[in-house]
Design a protein around this motif. Structure first.
Motif, mmCIF file in Angstrom:
data_model
loop_
_atom_site.group_PDB
_atom_site.id
_atom_site.type_symbol
_atom_site.label_atom_id
_atom_site.label_comp_id
_atom_site.label_asym_id
_atom_site.label_seq_id
_atom_site.Cartn_x
_atom_site.Cartn_y
_atom_site.Cartn_z
ATOM 1 N N ASN A 129 0.803 -1.223 0.000
ATOM 2 C CA ASN A 129 0.000 0.000 0.000
ATOM 3 C C ASN A 129 0.838 1.277 0.000
ATOM 4 O O ASN A 129 0.300 2.379 0.095
ATOM 5 N N GLY A 130 2.161 1.149 -0.108
ATOM 6 C CA GLY A 130 3.042 2.308 -0.150
ATOM 7 C C GLY A 130 3.588 2.738 1.196
ATOM 8 O O GLY A 130 4.432 3.636 1.264
ATOM 9 N N ARG A 131 3.140 2.113 2.280
ATOM 10 C CA ARG A 131 3.652 2.466 3.611
ATOM 11 C C ARG A 131 5.073 1.933 3.787
ATOM 12 O O ARG A 131 5.411 0.844 3.314
ATOM 13 N N LEU A 132 5.894 2.725 4.490
ATOM 14 C CA LEU A 132 7.267 2.333 4.786
ATOM 15 C C LEU A 132 7.363 1.911 6.246
ATOM 16 O O LEU A 132 6.743 2.525 7.121
ATOM 17 N N LYS A 133 8.159 0.870 6.495
ATOM 18 C CA LYS A 133 8.372 0.405 7.859
ATOM 19 C C LYS A 133 9.854 0.456 8.185
ATOM 20 O O LYS A 133 10.707 0.283 7.308
ATOM 21 N N ASP A 134 10.144 0.688 9.472
ATOM 22 C CA ASP A 134 11.530 0.714 9.965
ATOM 23 C C ASP A 134 12.377 1.696 9.154
ATOM 24 O O ASP A 134 13.319 1.322 8.453
ATOM 25 N N VAL A 135 12.029 2.955 9.272
ATOM 26 C CA VAL A 135 12.668 4.016 8.485
ATOM 27 C C VAL A 135 13.796 4.653 9.292
ATOM 28 O O VAL A 135 13.632 4.958 10.482
ATOM 29 N N THR A 175 14.836 8.040 13.345
ATOM 30 C CA THR A 175 14.263 6.707 13.178
ATOM 31 C C THR A 175 12.751 6.803 13.381
ATOM 32 O O THR A 175 12.272 7.588 14.195
ATOM 33 N N ALA A 176 12.015 6.004 12.611
ATOM 34 C CA ALA A 176 10.556 5.986 12.715
ATOM 35 C C ALA A 176 10.075 4.575 12.419
ATOM 36 O O ALA A 176 10.664 3.864 11.588
ATOM 37 N N SER A 177 9.011 4.185 13.109
ATOM 38 C CA SER A 177 8.475 2.836 12.894
ATOM 39 C C SER A 177 7.771 2.734 11.551
ATOM 40 O O SER A 177 7.880 1.724 10.856
ATOM 41 N N THR A 178 7.037 3.786 11.133
ATOM 42 C CA THR A 178 6.339 3.792 9.847
ATOM 43 C C THR A 178 6.398 5.180 9.238
ATOM 44 O O THR A 178 6.660 6.171 9.925
ATOM 45 N N ALA A 179 6.131 5.223 7.936
ATOM 46 C CA ALA A 179 6.036 6.494 7.213
ATOM 47 C C ALA A 179 4.946 6.356 6.162
ATOM 48 O O ALA A 179 4.933 5.374 5.397
ATOM 49 N N ASP A 180 4.023 7.320 6.133
ATOM 50 C CA ASP A 180 2.912 7.315 5.175
ATOM 51 C C ASP A 180 2.967 8.579 4.332
ATOM 52 O O ASP A 180 3.101 9.686 4.867
ATOM 53 N N PHE A 181 2.839 8.397 3.024
ATOM 54 C CA PHE A 181 2.913 9.532 2.103
ATOM 55 C C PHE A 181 1.594 10.298 2.118
ATOM 56 O O PHE A 181 0.512 9.711 1.952
ATOM 57 N N TRP A 202 5.601 13.512 4.027
ATOM 58 C CA TRP A 202 5.498 12.194 4.663
ATOM 59 C C TRP A 202 5.144 12.398 6.139
ATOM 60 O O TRP A 202 5.611 13.347 6.775
ATOM 61 N N LEU A 203 4.354 11.494 6.662
ATOM 62 C CA LEU A 203 4.019 11.520 8.085
ATOM 63 C C LEU A 203 4.722 10.350 8.761
ATOM 64 O O LEU A 203 4.409 9.182 8.506
#
Length: 378
Positions: free
Chosen positions: A175-181, A197-203, A209-210
């Motif tokens: 779905n385009g979500r990023l994990k372990d950024v 560092t972030a657990s997830t990132a949503d466009f 990005w959030l």
């Protein structure tokens, strides 16, 4: 000429369609054999395999269209030669130039179809196929054990570049979500200024990005100068936040390109990604070659049909229709192999991308001209 044009067009369109469908059925069968071991893995069932294979057929249509045009045209012209139809047409005043022009008008249809599949249909279905497989198997995209790496630019409010950022993504979900950024940010002097560092990132769109569950570690410029600051840890500050907004030129489409085969991407996507790489001072040769191949490849249909025309001048004593079709298959396979070979050799030797992409077509076009000259002389 109108009657002959319609006759040529009807026969060649029918033959090319038949050859193309035969090739697609053959490749679909091979793909099914390759997919059977994956059936039953996670939620991936046989119906998913069939759908995955069907979504891959537009890509094969794009790749096989010039070869199908070659073989279909050879079949029709060889049949005309064996029945003396083409001889009667020549006696009636049909010149080689006129015959070539008629084939070119028919070939224009195949060129447009190839562009349509290469630029619109195939990229969409290929992306949909990979997402289907990942969702069914419950997997995500990973390039290396350490995740996906890419480079980005840090800009101020006016859009001027003030630094660079290296981005590490553990997983890219369908779905385009990023994990372990992880983000490593540097200033214009290439000094590390912060690590995020972030657990997830949503466009969110519009370069935003959030990030969720964010930890930011900032480094003072004196951290790396122990003569000024003997206790380096005093120049390091870490803060946490549930969310944080990040401005970046990177989009999910750009990240997904990293996992995609350049030959299956559209010219627009290749141009966008190449521009992103160039802005970040990264190597672009592979994608430059793929871009020019994407532009030039559909016009290979004209070259293949030019190669088919000399077969109309060969009578039955020069070999049966089946032999000529076999020769056409060998020519088509040779073109495909040489086209791929030039891409790799050009990349290794840093040849100009346009020259690397167009050289195979020019080589086979020269062969067509020589073959036409020879059959007319003999």
């Amino acid at each position: 000429m109108t009657v002959l044009q319609k006759y040529f067009g009807k026969e060649i369109l029918r033959a090319v369609l038949f050859v193309l469908l035969a090739f697609l059925a053959l490749f679909a069968f091979f793909d099914l054999i390759n997919e059977l071991p994956a059936v039953g893995r996670g939620g991936y069932q046989i119906q998913h395999a069939f759908f995955y294979i069907a979504l891959g057929l537009p890509g094969y249509t794009y790749e096989l269209m010039p070869i199908a045009a070659l073989i279909g045209s050879i079949y029709v012209l060889a049949q005309m030669a064996s029945n003396s139809e083409f001889t009667i047409m020549r006696v009636s005043g049909l010149s080689t130039r006129q015959a070539g022009f008629m084939l070119a008008k028919i070939g224009l249809i195949f060129v447009l179809i190839t562009f349509l599949f290469g630029e619109v249909i195939s990229p969409l279905t290929a992306e949909r196929a990979e997402r289907l497989k990942q969702q069914a198997q419950g997997t995500s995209s990973k390039e290396f054990r350490s995740g996906l790496w890419t480079k980005d630019q840090i800009r101020d409010d006016s859009g001027a570049m003030i630094g660079s950022r290296f981005v590490n993504v553990g997983e890219l979900l369908p779905n385009g979500r990023l994990k372990d950024v992880k983000l490593y940010e540097f200033d214009s002097e290439l000094r590390l200024t912060s690590m995020v560092t972030a657990s997830t990132a949503d466009f969110q769109g519009d370069r935003r990005w959030l990030l969720s569950d964010v930890a930011t570690t900032r480094f003072a410029l004196t951290v790396f100068n122990l003569a000024v600051l003997p206790d380096a840890t005093s120049g390091i500050a870490t803060t946490t936040a549930p969310t944080r907004e990040l401005m970046s030129d990177i989009t999910p489409d750009i990240l997904s390109v990293t996992f995609a085969d350049p030959d299956r991407m559209s010219a627009f996507d290749l141009a966008t990604y190449t521009r992103h790489l160039a802005e970040n001072r990264q190597v672009t040769e592979r994608y430059d070659i793929a871009f020019w191949k994407k532009i030039i490849y559909p016009f290979a249909v004209f070259v293949m049909m030019a190669l088919a025309l000399p077969f109309a001048y060969l009578h039955a004593r020069s070999g049966g229709v089946s032999l000529k079709i076999f020769m056409g298959i060998m020519i088509g396979v040779s073109f495909k192999l040489i086209n791929s070979l030039f891409s790799h050799v050009g990349l290794l030797n840093t040849w100009p991308p346009l020259a690397t992409a167009i050289a195979p077509s020019l080589l086979f076009l020269a062969g067509a001209v020589v073959a036409l000259w020879w059959v007319e002389r003999h």
